[in-house]
Structure formats: C-alpha cells, structure tokens
Design a protein around this motif. Structure first.
Motif, PDB file in Angstrom:
ATOM      1  N   HIS A 120       2.871  -1.818   7.577  1.00  0.00           N
ATOM      2  CA  HIS A 120       3.097  -1.840   6.348  1.00  0.00           C
ATOM      3  C   HIS A 120       3.655  -0.607   5.895  1.00  0.00           C
ATOM      4  O   HIS A 120       2.919   0.420   5.221  1.00  0.00           O
TER       5      HIS A 120
ATOM      6  N   HIS B 123       6.919   1.410   3.866  1.00  0.00           N
ATOM      7  CA  HIS B 123       8.373   0.954   3.368  1.00  0.00           C
ATOM      8  C   HIS B 123       9.436   1.970   3.797  1.00  0.00           C
ATOM      9  O   HIS B 123       9.676   3.178   3.292  1.00  0.00           O
TER      10      HIS B 123
ATOM     11  N   PRO C 273       7.656  -3.975   5.022  1.00  0.00           N
ATOM     12  CA  PRO C 273       7.010  -5.107   4.813  1.00  0.00           C
ATOM     13  C   PRO C 273       7.769  -5.676   3.117  1.00  0.00           C
ATOM     14  O   PRO C 273       7.353  -6.773   2.735  1.00  0.00           O
TER      15      PRO C 273
ATOM     16  N   LYS D 201       6.582 -12.258   2.826  1.00  0.00           N
ATOM     17  CA  LYS D 201       5.547 -11.264   1.898  1.00  0.00           C
ATOM     18  C   LYS D 201       5.615 -12.083   0.771  1.00  0.00           C
ATOM     19  O   LYS D 201       6.837 -12.381   0.193  1.00  0.00           O
TER      20      LYS D 201
ATOM     21  N   HIS E 221      -2.564  -3.207   0.856  1.00  0.00           N
ATOM     22  CA  HIS E 221      -3.020  -2.217   0.372  1.00  0.00           C
ATOM     23  C   HIS E 221      -4.055  -2.511  -0.824  1.00  0.00           C
ATOM     24  O   HIS E 221      -3.796  -2.148  -2.066  1.00  0.00           O
TER      25      HIS E 221
ATOM     26  N   ASP F  42       0.523   2.732   2.641  1.00  0.00           N
ATOM     27  CA  ASP F  42       1.643   1.992   2.005  1.00  0.00           C
ATOM     28  C   ASP F  42       2.789   2.714   1.871  1.00  0.00           C
ATOM     29  O   ASP F  42       3.323   2.907   0.463  1.00  0.00           O
TER      30      ASP F  42
ATOM     31  N   ASN G  32       3.809   4.864  -0.968  1.00  0.00           N
ATOM     32  CA  ASN G  32       3.202   4.702  -2.422  1.00  0.00           C
ATOM     33  C   ASN G  32       2.006   5.455  -2.406  1.00  0.00           C
ATOM     34  O   ASN G  32       1.767   5.830  -3.664  1.00  0.00           O
TER      35      ASN G  32
HETATM   36 ZN   LIG Z   1       3.705  -1.828   0.104  1.00  0.00          ZN
END
Ligand SMILES: [Zn+2]
Lengths: 362, 543
Positions: free
Chosen positions: B58, B60, B114, B178, B260, B373, B376
């Motif tokens: 996972h 991005h 993801p 997802k 997450h 993540d 993030n």
């Molecule tokens: Zn994410």
C-alpha cells in the motif's frame, strides 16, 4: 516522398537525425518546444535531460496560467462526466477554446441525470461582446458582466455580491444568478487559461470555495490545449515538475519565467530550438545564431531550419495516447488514417541514439 | 547464467530456511544447489542476511491524485545532486524514475499502488511503466460509482455485481479491489459532510456497510486472491476506533483487509478528547483471524496527504501546510491533496505512538503489514528508520525523549518490550504480502521462486543496514550493489485477468453511451498503449 532535409536539401532520415544530434551535442543552451502526444512528450523530456535543455509547450502561455493555479493556489475541480451528470447550473467563465465548444453544446442538449433537478441553467461570466459557445436549440446563457471590466474584476464583483457586499459596479443579472445558485445542487464553472488571467482563475476558485461552505459547487478545467495538458501530466510524473522545466544544471528545475521557451528564444538566450509539432510552424522571424530543428508534418523543409524531419500526427497517422477533456484523463486512440510517417517519439529516440551512448529511458 | 550467493544468513520463513548457506539463481529463478555446478558469478554474502525482495502492499506511487500532488507542490521536491550516468531522471525528486530507484535500493522489488481510479487506469499504468526496476500492481477503486450503487439499490443479482467487478478488474488491469470511505464520495456530491458505516447514500438508499459487504462478497466469489481492501469511514477523527471496530466485526468470517489502521486508532479520552485506542483495536485484530491490516505509520516531518477519500480531504483543508489544496469530485471517488506537516506536538506524537502500538501489539506478523501509507503518514523513504523503531526498544526510547509527554501518557507504547526479529520482518514485508496478494512466485527463497532477492550487510544501525542493500536482484538481474543502482531495467505491472461477461460489456456500453455520451472505447486501452515491451504480468485467480 522526401521525409528529411538538412537545410533545404533532401537527406536520408539517418543523416538528418545524425546532423540534428551533432547540433544538439554542441549546443550551449538548447530549448525544446512541443505539441505532441504522451509518447512524444516522454521521449522529448528524456532527451532534454541528456541535452541539458529547457522545455515548454509550443504555445505555453495559457497552459502556464493553468499550471500556476495548481502550483500556487490549488483548486476545486470536477470530472467532465460528473459535470454532465450532475451540473444543474453551468457557468461559462470567460472565453473558452474552440475545442471545448462541442462539450458546451452537449451540456446544453442534455439534463443532469444524477440530479433531482432535471434541468440545466446556463450563465456566462465575461465582458459584453465576449464570444460564447453556441448552446443547443438557440438557448442563451444569462450574461454576468460588469460592462467592460476584466474577467477577474467581474469575478471579484460576483464574489463580493454573493457575500452580500457592495460593489462599485453591480454584476448584470446578479439576482437571477443568486436565485439559480440558491436552488442549485451542483453548480459547475467551466474554466480555462485560454483567455483568463491568473488572477481570474484564482478569483473563481475563491468563489467556488465560498459556495462550498454551505453547499456544493466545483470547477471543470478545460485546458487551453489538450496535448499541452497531457504533456504537463507526463512532465509531472517524469521530473516531478510541470512544463517550463530545464536541465541546464543536470537536474530538473522548474521555473515558469526562466524556462519560458518563447521568452528564451526572443531574448536570444537559446542557441538551438528543437520544435516538435505535427502542425506546421508559424513563420517567425529567424533568430541569428539559433539553429532550428523542426519535427513537423511536412512535405518540404521548414524555412530557415537547419534540419527538418517529417513526422505523423498522433491519432491520425499513428495510434497514440492523448489527454482528453471529455474524460478528464488520458485516452488511447487508434490511427484514423494510418500512414508510414514516423511518430515524434520515434524521431526523438533516433536523434538520441546518434547523440548519446545510452538509449533514452522512454 | 548461474549465480551463487555464498555464505549469507538466509531468512526464508516460508520454506523454514534460517541460517548460514548458499542461494543459487539460474537466469530469473531461484534453483536448488546444482550438483557439482560451478557458478558463473559468485556474490560473497558472509556477514550479510539474505531475504526475498520486499513487497509493499500500500503505497501511493502513481496515478491521477499522486500526479496532482506533484503539480500542487513543486517546492516540496526539488532535485539536488547531479544526475548519475546510469539512472536517467532518478535525481528528479518524487519522479516515477526516482521512486523505482529508491525502492530498489532498500531491497523492495514489488510495490502496490492501492488507489487506481478506474477511469484513470491508462494514466496510472503509464506512470507505473515509468517506474524502473521494480514490479508494480494496482487496486481498482469501486464503491462510490453510480453503476455499482444503482445495482445495489435495485437489488441486482450478485452474479451481475460480480460481472461488473470482474470487468473493472480486467479492463483496468488491477490486482484487486479497494473501497474508499464507501458511499461517502457519492454522498459528498449531495452535500453530506460526515459519513459513517451505517449512514445511507442519498438518492440510492444504500448504506456504507452494504457497499462494503457487497464488494467483499463479490471479490471472494470471483476468487480474486487479495481480499477486499477497505479504507474505512471517519479516517482521522477522534472516536474513529469505533468505526474501525465495527468494520472489523463486519468481516463476519470472510477475508477483509483494513488499510492504514493507525488513522483509525483514535479514542476520545483525555482533556483534548484524542487518545490511543490502539490496544483495543490490536486485541480485536488478534481475535479476528479473517482480518488483515496495514499500519500507515506516521513519521515526523513535512509530507502531503493524497487520498481518494474526498470528503475527508475536504474537511482537512484547514490543516493544510502549506496553505493550498486540490479537491476533485471524480466519476467515482475523486480525491483530495492536502499537504501536511507532522509535528512532535501532542497530536503528532499520539499518531506516531498509535502506529507503533499497533505494530507491536498485533501478535501475528502474517496479518499486520508494514506501510506508512506513502506519502500520507510519511514518505516511504522513512522505512529504514521505521524498521529500526520496530526492531529496537532502545531506538524507541531514544525517539520518545523529544516527544509530547502528555500524548505518551495516553498510550501504552512505553510499556511494550517487543522487538521484531529479522524472521518477523521477513514475514511482514515478504512472505505475508505475497500470500495476501496471491503472488506465489515471490516473497520466499524456495526453488522455482522469482529471483527477487535482497542482501543486507549486518550493521549496528538497522536503519543503515536496511536502508542500503548490499545487493538486490530483480528477476535475477543484479540491480543494486552497495546501495547504488548498477543496472537499469523495467518491471511489470502485475494484474489479474478474470473472464469478462459479454452481456455486462453490452450493458456498460449502453450505460456509457446514455449517461456520458461516449462509447466504452473512450475508456478502454490496448496493452500496446503502454510503451514498454511487456508492461503486464498475469497473476491467476483462485480456482
Ligand atoms: Zn492509502
């Protein structure tokens, strides 16, 4: 049929590419401008890294205004599909490029199926006399203007009036607009950097943010140039930066003023210009001490170019991936009239093989 | 070519191989030691540990929202050093080219993006194709799209829903599905501002729970190896632990992956009404074997949050640092970009501690996954430091010295002694991700496995050791030596190819014509649109 020239003389494509490569290798300040598909953009940027070149769209000014909205302020945006399916109020903000007139007509000819309000009202923001894309069935958009005030000033007045503030010159038909907004579930503002200054784009986003305090609204970005926006996206993933990035120091540096390729040429900073566009170049005054390498869809050498190589048009002569403002993303298109003409990317890679030992990464 | 990695400490939990030994590679596969065979190349690995290439489930790394974040923040990723000759564009901060190189240097060989919006599948795959060295994969987002919500509202038969999910996965070349704040993005378009598991999407009358359960069932009956990957409601809010707990309970015997979890580990205790609920969630995860989770660890510093949870990102606009955001209402989810800086204040410390608590209190390394993540919670470049925190109590104690005491007082972190072992790290970052994604060819070092191998020279600093691999092989190519890229190559995007029902394609063609005025051709693309030799690798569905 001839496809390559050195100066005005026909040449084998390999020879022309080799000559372009040697010009590129000896250039002190090369600049690239392009109007091409994703593959062409990728190859051009990869070559720019090798050559230490700055790159920009062939008609970069309007795109630079759109880019600046994102790099400096951010935005609220909506997908074109959602606009069609949800927008019960459509506001055309300033003059839109002709390529988007079809979409506006389509919005006028349909109603939002995901809205409880099965109709669409149209407004247009801009000075009187500004051209407006035709709506279907002879409908007319309600004009929101402050006489001859600029788009930014009109939007500022609109925003102030919406907040209940006094303005020196009221916006025409404001009450109709306020009434429409009060009833609207999802108003969408169509915007482009084509004719809108940066301040206008910013002011529009301020209005959209105000509307979102209590209800929903968003903006549909209709790029000044679809290829240009596609190139902006590819540039962002390849270098981290949008167009107007340069490799003069070996690594990418984004500088919308310094790497404005039209400015670099006009100021005499560039000593080599690689121009990549199937569309024939506008005849511009020839710069002394600047070599032009022209990749374009042509049957004759470009006047004043040191090297001309013919390329096909993306989506017409060969399959391509391009930005589509109808989907708001990249789209794969098949050649409409497949021809033998090479793609821009093919020629760029060919030039690279003559200039550098390692093949381009894309 | 026959390669021997000689005398390393092999850590291969799947095959029960732990200890000093040799590992043999022939071309792109791991092979048994050949009888009397002489290696064409020998890699001296004494003093090193040898593991399979790591897999990030996972992160991005590409696609519309990530690219918009690049556009929004040119000041955040200036390139610095001169370009190394071997690696084009790899010094371009946050570029696809740099992403592949940085992952490879840490010994990661497969990374999953993801959150692929189906409408932006071509864009996403083009970006992934420009990420060098490693393999990639994507999860396709469903659950806020009108087509699915309408089918659920109209009580469409489950086979029809499965056909739609299969078409989405096949046409977008995804490795799984997802769902992101199920129903909230659709509700946000109708001006709903908060949305929980039992809230109902206006105009559809469908609850978030119903969307999650519908997709979970479809994924399971289609035999997609990766269970439904869920981004729960109420991300980031105090009390979101209740939502996570309710979602865990909703798994109800079928596999479910919660993304997450750290971002939902928040209780409402203390005078600020923000506390750690990690111990409670960890206990629930421990007791619910069908549930897997990844953490989304927060590390301190500037980053940017990139999420298709458009409702949440809209509500987080006020916390943007620097003060600029993009909020996009997309065809399904859309998304939001909100730059953010995690400080060592009460809130930042709380989030940091909660992530570590979850890592350390969830017992089974097969069910907890190593993520920040990216970007993030933190950029993936924080991984080496995070490994060190997990493997060393001392490192954690050192770190907490500079953090908010009032936050730490509301967490159990200080009382936790656990230190991850290399074997547990190998499970969490290799074996378990391969199993969770259905990638039987990797995540282990058994004969026949793809030769994705990471060799790390032992060092007192775990961060240094795991941050710069001594050697990395991808598909048998030696790509990293002494922490530097020495060979450039192109990986594949791993995808499923479930059979597509022709009647569903006709329905979708009609739907797109009617609702968008466009043929489905506008959204489809041939493999050749990705200008790489072999852009995709096929992973079989469960039978
Ligand atoms: Zn994410």
């Amino acid at each position: 049929m001839a496809v390559a020239w050195i100066g005005n003389r026909e040449a084998l494509i390999e020879r022309a590419a080799a000559h372009a490569a040697s010009l590129l290798s000896s250039s002190r300040c090369p600049v690239f401008s392009f109007d091409t598909d994703i593959d062409g953009t990728r190859a051009a940027i990869a070559l720019a890294e090798r050559a230490g070149a700055a790159y920009d769209h062939a008609d970069g000014a309007a795109l630079a205004r759109e880019t600046a909205l994102f790099t400096d302020k951010g935005a609220m945006t909506v997908a074109p599909g959602e606009t069609r399916r949800r927008a019960d109020v459509v506001v055309i903000v300033g003059e839109l490029p002709r390529i988007h007139h079809g979409l506006v007509g389509e919005l006028a000819g349909t109603v939002p199926d995901l809205s409880t309000v099965n109709q669409r009202a149209f407004f247009v923001v801009g000075p009187n006399g500004m051209s407006v894309p035709p709506l279907n069935g002879g409908r007319e958009a309600t004009r929101l203007s402050c006489g001859q005030a600029s788009l930014a000033a009109t939007l500022a007045a609109l925003r102030a009036q919406y907040k209940g503030r006094r303005t020196s010159q009221p916006v025409s038909n404001f009450n109709d607009f306020a009434k429409a907004l009060a009833a609207a579930r999802f108003p969408v503002f169509l915007f482009s950097g084509h004719a809108a200054e940066g301040l206008a784009l910013e002011m529009l986003q301020g209005l959209i943010a105000d509307l979102n305090r209590n209800s929903r609204a968003s903006g549909l970005h209709l790029p000044a140039n679809e290829n240009g926006w596609g190139s902006t996206l590819a540039s962002a993933w390849m270098t981290g930066f949008p167009l107007r990035t340069g490799f003069a120091r070996g690594f990418p540096e984004f500088d919308p003023w310094r790497c404005d390729v039209a400015r670099m040429i006009a100021a005499g900073e560039a000593d080599l210009h690689l121009r990549i566009s199937a569309a024939t170049a506008q005849p511009k005054e020839k710069k002394r001490r600047m070599a032009l390498i022209a990749l374009t869809k042509t049957q004759e050498p470009v006047a004043g170019a040191a090297v001309t190589i013919a390329i096909g048009e993306a989506g017409l002569d060969h399959d391509a991936v391009v930005y589509s403002s109808r989907t708001g993303s990249l789209r794969s298109t098949e050649a409409q009239a497949a021809s033998q003409l090479p793609s821009a990317a093919t020629i760029i890679r060919l030039i690279a093989t003559h200039a550098f030992a390692e093949p381009l990464p894309c | 070519m026959l390669t021997k990695i000689a005398g390393g400490d092999i850590i291969d939990p799947v095959n029960g191989r732990l200890g000093k030994g040799d590992l043999w590679i022939k071309d792109d596969k791991i092979v048994p030691a050949p009888a009397g065979g002489a290696a064409d190349r020998t890699i001296e690995a004494s003093g090193c540990i040898v593991m399979a290439g790591a897999i990030d489930i996972h992160s991005h790394i590409g696609g519309g929202n990530v690219n918009t974040a690049r556009l929004l923040l040119p000041e955040q990723h200036a390139a610095h050093q001169l370009r190394p000759a071997m690696t084009p564009l790899s010094n371009a901060g946050w570029s696809t080219f740099q992403t592949g190189c940085l992952y490879a240097k840490m010994g990661f060989t497969t990374v999953v993006e993801p959150a692929m919006s189906p409408g932006a599948a071509l864009h996403t795959h083009l970006e992934l194709a420009d990420i060098p060295i490693i393999d990639k994969a994507t999860l396709a987002i469903l659950g806020n799209d009108d087509f699915l919500l309408s089918m659920i509202r109209d009580d469409a038969p489950s086979t029809m829903i499965e056909d739609y999910v299969a078409w989405t996965v096949a046409s977008t070349r995804a490795l799984g599905v997802k769902v992101i704040n199920a129903g909230a993005a659709a509700a946000f378009k109708e001006n709903v501002r908060t949305f929980s598991l039992d809230d109902v999407v206006p105009s559809y009358g469908v609850s978030s729970r119903k969307i999650v359960k519908t997709l979970q069932a479809a994924v399971d009956s289609l035999g997609l190896p990766h269970p439904l990957h869920v981004h729960c409601n109420n991300l980031g809010s105090p009390g979101s632990a209740d939502t996570a707990a309710a979602t865990i309970a909703a798994a109800d015997g079928l596999p479910l992956h919660l993304a997450h979890l750290q971002f939902y580990g928040y209780g409402t205790e203390g005078k600020r009404g923000f506390s750690s609920a990690a111990a409670r969630l960890a206990e629930l995860v421990n007791a619910t074997p069908e549930v897997t989770i990844d953490i989304g660890q927060v590390m301190f510093g500037q980053t940017v949050t990139v999420s298709s949870d458009v409702m949440r990102q809209f509500s987080a606009r006020g916390s943007a640092h620097p003060k600029k955001t993009v909020i996009h209402d997309g065809d399904g989810n859309g998304g939001g970009i909100v730059p953010y800086s995690y400080g060592k204040d009460f809130y930042g410390t709380m989030q940091w501690a909660i992530g570590l608590e979850l890592f350390l209190l969830i017992d089974d390394p097969w069910r907890v996954f190593f993520t920040t993540d990216h970007p993030n919670g933190a950029p993936f470049t924080a991984y080496p430091a995070l490994f060190e925190l997990l493997m060393s109590r001392e490192a954690r104690a050192e770190m907490t010295a500079g953090l908010s005491r009032s936050a730490l007082a509301l967490s159990t972190l200080a009382a936790i002694d656990r230190e991850y072992t290399f074997e547990e790290i190998a499970i969490m970052t290799r074996a378990a991700p391969a199993k969770l994604l259905g990638l039987t060819d990797r995540g282990h070092l058994g004969a026949g496995a793809t030769a994705d191998i990471a060799v790390y020279r032992r060092d007192r600093s775990i961060a240094k050791m795991l941050g710069r691999a001594a050697y990395v092989f991808k598909d048998g190519d030696l790509v990293v030596q002494d922490g530097e890229i020495i060979h450039y190559r192109w990986g594949k995007a791993l995808r499923l190819k479930p059979p597509v029902d022709k009647a569903m394609v006709r329905r979708l063609e009609d739907y797109h014509q009617q609702r968008y005025g466009l043929s489905l051709d506008w959204f489809n693309f041939p493999d050749s649109a990705i200008a790489r030799e072999q852009p995709f690798g096929e992973v079989p569905c469960r039978t």
